[in-house]
Design an enzyme around this catalytic site. Structure first.
Site, PDB file in Angstrom:
ATOM      1  N   ASP A   1       0.143  -7.728   1.400  1.00  0.00           N
ATOM      2  CA  ASP A   1       0.523  -6.322   1.572  1.00  0.00           C
ATOM      3  C   ASP A   1       2.045  -6.152   1.567  1.00  0.00           C
ATOM      4  O   ASP A   1       2.609  -5.424   2.383  1.00  0.00           O
ATOM      5  CB  ASP A   1      -0.081  -5.743   2.859  1.00  0.00           C
ATOM      6  CG  ASP A   1      -0.029  -4.215   2.878  1.00  0.00           C
ATOM      7  OD1 ASP A   1       0.136  -3.618   1.796  1.00  0.00           O
ATOM      8  OD2 ASP A   1      -0.116  -3.634   3.982  1.00  0.00           O
TER       9      ASP A   1
ATOM     10  N   SER B   1       4.754   2.640   7.980  1.00  0.00           N
ATOM     11  CA  SER B   1       4.420   1.474   7.182  1.00  0.00           C
ATOM     12  C   SER B   1       5.582   1.081   6.272  1.00  0.00           C
ATOM     13  O   SER B   1       6.178   1.932   5.593  1.00  0.00           O
ATOM     14  CB  SER B   1       3.186   1.753   6.305  1.00  0.00           C
ATOM     15  OG  SER B   1       2.011   1.589   7.061  1.00  0.00           O
TER      16      SER B   1
ATOM     17  N   HIS C   1       0.808  -1.219   0.000  1.00  0.00           N
ATOM     18  CA  HIS C   1       0.000   0.000   0.000  1.00  0.00           C
ATOM     19  C   HIS C   1       0.845   1.275   0.000  1.00  0.00           C
ATOM     20  O   HIS C   1       0.325   2.357  -0.290  1.00  0.00           O
ATOM     21  CB  HIS C   1      -0.996   0.010   1.176  1.00  0.00           C
ATOM     22  CG  HIS C   1      -0.384   0.231   2.522  1.00  0.00           C
ATOM     23  ND1 HIS C   1      -0.213  -0.788   3.438  1.00  0.00           N
ATOM     24  CD2 HIS C   1       0.079   1.349   3.128  1.00  0.00           C
ATOM     25  CE1 HIS C   1       0.319  -0.297   4.549  1.00  0.00           C
ATOM     26  NE2 HIS C   1       0.504   1.007   4.379  1.00  0.00           N
TER      27      HIS C   1
END
Length: 373
Positions: free
Chosen positions: A205, A314, A175
């Protein structure tokens, strides 16, 4: 003077030494002197005494006898100093069994050096003296964590990544780079590279990107997430809100959490987006956090941690105290974001999640093969 009635070779009586009794001393170390007969009625003793008596006589006009010659004391036995004798014995024994004498001698004498301070944990650059400390882990691993800026039609988002090869392979979240038209990567040294997407796996992911023209980079060590236990101390490193190399620490709060995230950033909600978008949304326990995950989602087992994670973390690393990567940070909960506040005002509340590193290791070949969804 009459002839001595003492039989030839008989020892004379010495005068008493304060107790009034005559005593025989131990035999001298030399043969006693013999009287010399010079004529009838006369006896001459060696040393010029004619036997007429005098000081030191026997009290009856007997001759004087010289005292036993003093004996030189025996030289004391030279005893080797114990450490030297011990070392010699050890050296001989060590030579007989095939060597190692120098090592044994150094240990016995204290001359050996302590190499513990210079040892490093295998596969990492964490020194033995710094092992188990947040500062030691941060110093060793920070050079392997990068900041990623991805630009797409929806805007610009910021995330993090982990260098796994010296020529610039970097692992991050899907993402973070989903839909990006260009990717810029900044190292801990401040040097910037352009990166290309090698492969992506939205179901996990995960994504793999590669720097252009990079070489000689420091690489992170991928650990074993199956060995992680609840309560283990961990360190998180990333670029929250663009603050490259930010270090936080905490513990593993739980394992095998089912976390659901969006497969694509179709709504422009990038992690730490500069356009004021919310944090990356995720679902847990049937509830949505940080926004709507949309219809295209994926669920994976995650490591839960209370190490502070914020927008921009992230794709960064969750690290054990040996300096090994045990997870890729992917989601975090912010209470304020559920109230419609902007991402910049949202903060960590100690609920962070990371993709286990064993999931990444199992997926690396697929990513390197250029798989894209």
């Amino acid at each position: 003077m009459t002839e001595s009635q003492r039989p030839s070779g008989e020892y004379p009586m010495y005068p008493s030494y304060g107790n009034g009794d005559a005593a025989y001393p131990p035999p001298p170390s030399y043969r006693p002197a013999e009287p010399i007969a010079t004529g009838p009625g006369t006896t001459v003793w060696p040393g010029g005494n004619d036997g007429s008596g005098g000081s030191g006589g026997n009290g009856a006009g007997g001759p004087d006898f010289p005292p036993p010659a003093p004996q030189e004391p025996a030289a004391p036995r030279q005893r080797a100093r114990r450490p030297v004798a011990l070392l010699a014995a050890v050296a001989i024994a060590a030579a007989m069994v095939g060597g190692g004498t120098a090592t044994v001698v150094e240990q016995l004498t204290g001359g050996g050096t302590n190499s513990a301070a210079s040892e490093v944990v295998p596969g990492t650059t964490v020194s033995q003296s710094s092992k188990g400390t947040v500062s030691g882990v941060a110093k060793a691993v920070s050079p392997m964590i990068v900041e990623i800026n991805a630009t797409s039609t929806a805007g610009e988002s910021t995330g993090s990544g982990v260098v796994i090869t010296s020529d610039g392979e970097i692992v991050t979240n899907n993402h973070v780079i989903s839909g990006a038209s260009s990717i810029k990567v900044t190292l801990s040294t401040g040097r910037t590279y352009t990166a290309d997407v090698v492969g992506t796996d939205p179901d996990k992911d995960l994504a793999l990107i590669k720097l252009r023209g990079a070489s000689g980079l420091k690489t992170a060590t991928l650990g074993d997430s199956s060995a992680v236990a609840v309560g283990d101390q961990v360190v998180a490193i990333g670029s929250p809100e663009g603050l490259t190399g930010t270090v936080t620490s905490g513990i593993v709060s739980a394992l095998d959490r089912d976390v659901t995230v969006a497969k694509e950033d179709g709504s422009g909600q990038g992690q730490g987006g500069q356009g004021g978008g919310e944090q990356w949304p995720f679902e847990f326990g049937g509830r949505q956090f940080n926004g709507d995950t949309g219809e295209s989602t994926t669920t994976y087992k995650a490591i839960q941690t209370d190490a502070s994670l914020n927008p921009g973390n992230s794709g960064g690393a969750l690290i054990n105290m040996n300096g090994e990567i045990i997870g890729i940070n992917s989601a975090m909960y912010s209470a304020s974001s559920s109230n419609g506040s902007s991402g910049s005002s949202a903060g960590s509340v100690g609920l962070g999640f990371a993709i286990p590193v064993n999931t990444l290791k199992a997926d690396l070949d697929t990513l390197r093969a250029g798989n894209r969804s």
